[in-house]
Design a protein around this motif. Structure first.
Motif, PDB file in Angstrom:
ATOM      1  N   HIS A  63      43.087  18.368 -18.220  1.00  0.00           N
ATOM      2  CA  HIS A  63      43.551  19.758 -18.234  1.00  0.00           C
ATOM      3  C   HIS A  63      42.449  20.692 -17.731  1.00  0.00           C
ATOM      4  O   HIS A  63      42.678  21.551 -16.869  1.00  0.00           O
ATOM      5  CB  HIS A  63      43.992  20.149 -19.653  1.00  0.00           C
ATOM      6  N   ARG A  64      41.269  20.524 -18.248  1.00  0.00           N
ATOM      7  CA  ARG A  64      40.129  21.361 -17.869  1.00  0.00           C
ATOM      8  C   ARG A  64      39.787  21.171 -16.389  1.00  0.00           C
ATOM      9  O   ARG A  64      39.472  22.134 -15.686  1.00  0.00           O
ATOM     10  CB  ARG A  64      38.902  21.030 -18.749  1.00  0.00           C
ATOM     11  N   GLU A 102      42.362  23.120 -14.342  1.00  0.00           N
ATOM     12  CA  GLU A 102      42.098  24.555 -14.471  1.00  0.00           C
ATOM     13  C   GLU A 102      40.874  24.971 -13.661  1.00  0.00           C
ATOM     14  O   GLU A 102      40.888  25.986 -12.973  1.00  0.00           O
ATOM     15  CB  GLU A 102      41.884  24.938 -15.940  1.00  0.00           C
ATOM     16  N   LYS A 103      39.798  24.186 -13.768  1.00  0.00           N
ATOM     17  CA  LYS A 103      38.544  24.508 -13.074  1.00  0.00           C
ATOM     18  C   LYS A 103      38.740  24.450 -11.557  1.00  0.00           C
ATOM     19  O   LYS A 103      38.253  25.334 -10.835  1.00  0.00           O
ATOM     20  CB  LYS A 103      37.438  23.553 -13.515  1.00  0.00           C
ATOM     21  N   MET A 142      40.622  27.533 -10.456  1.00  0.00           N
ATOM     22  CA  MET A 142      39.757  28.722 -10.457  1.00  0.00           C
ATOM     23  C   MET A 142      38.772  28.686  -9.297  1.00  0.00           C
ATOM     24  O   MET A 142      38.596  29.688  -8.600  1.00  0.00           O
ATOM     25  CB  MET A 142      39.003  28.847 -11.784  1.00  0.00           C
ATOM     26  N   LYS A 166      47.508  26.380 -10.205  1.00  0.00           N
ATOM     27  CA  LYS A 166      47.362  25.004 -10.724  1.00  0.00           C
ATOM     28  C   LYS A 166      48.356  24.066 -10.044  1.00  0.00           C
ATOM     29  O   LYS A 166      48.069  22.882  -9.871  1.00  0.00           O
ATOM     30  CB  LYS A 166      47.575  24.985 -12.243  1.00  0.00           C
TER      31      LYS A 166
END
Length: 181
Positions: free
Chosen positions: A154-155, A158-159, A162, A168
């Protein structure tokens, strides 16, 4: 531009309806062309014979978010009400009272606007749901192929979103393209 189209399948019927409505001050665009009528937020269908093609057309217009009023002869009223139940189409009996007709058109415009907003909201929610499913599939691919935990996957998504300044969804599509090809 008028906010109402009055639609009749027959030119003769349209001429009679137009004459009666104009005498009562009903400002409308009168047409026998359904594609022309579709450009208006409210459409009145005058169908004394309750014909199958007109009925389907009225239901289609309501589904597209137009406010629809259908006027039928008294003997067809119950059938029309039964057919249009749950569609947002208002059904009136012929002959029409001018004041009642004007009120029904106002209601039809309001109903049409609400239906359009609800349809847009539903589409937006459907798109969000589809995006969530896609991101979940991408997380599963990262878990399976890179042995990440769910939080790490998940991270990571997201990263990447960004850092690349993309949704996403796009990151998920790239991941799926890489690992599910």
């Amino acid at each position: 531009m008028e906010r109402l189209a009055v639609y009749c399948a027959s030119g003769d019927m349209l001429a009679r309806v137009r004459e009666r409505f104009e005498k009562r001050g009903v400002a409308a665009h009168y047409t026998t062309d359904s594609a022309d009528a579709e450009r208006y937020p409210a459409i009145a269908f005058i169908m004394p014979h309750f014909s199958e093609p007109c009925v389907r057309q009225a239901a289609d217009f309501a589904e597209k978010g137009c406010g629809v009023v259908v006027a039928v002869r008294a003997e067809h009223y119950d059938d029309a009400r039964a057919f249009f139940t749950g569609t947002g189409v208002l059904v009136l009996k012929l002959p029409l009272d001018a004041e009642l007709f004007a009120q029904a058109l106002g209601i039809a415009q309001d109903v049409g606007a609400k239906l359009r907003r609800a349809k847009e909201e539903t589409e937006g929610l459907k798109n969000k749901f589809d995006d969530l499913k896609l991101v979940d599939r991408a997380k599963c691919a990262l878990i399976q192929y890179l042995r990440m935990t769910e939080q790490e996957a998940h991270r990571f998504i997201e990263k990447q979103a960004m850092n690349k300044r993309v949704p996403k969804r796009e990151v998920a599509l790239e991941i799926l393209k890489t690992y599910e090809s």
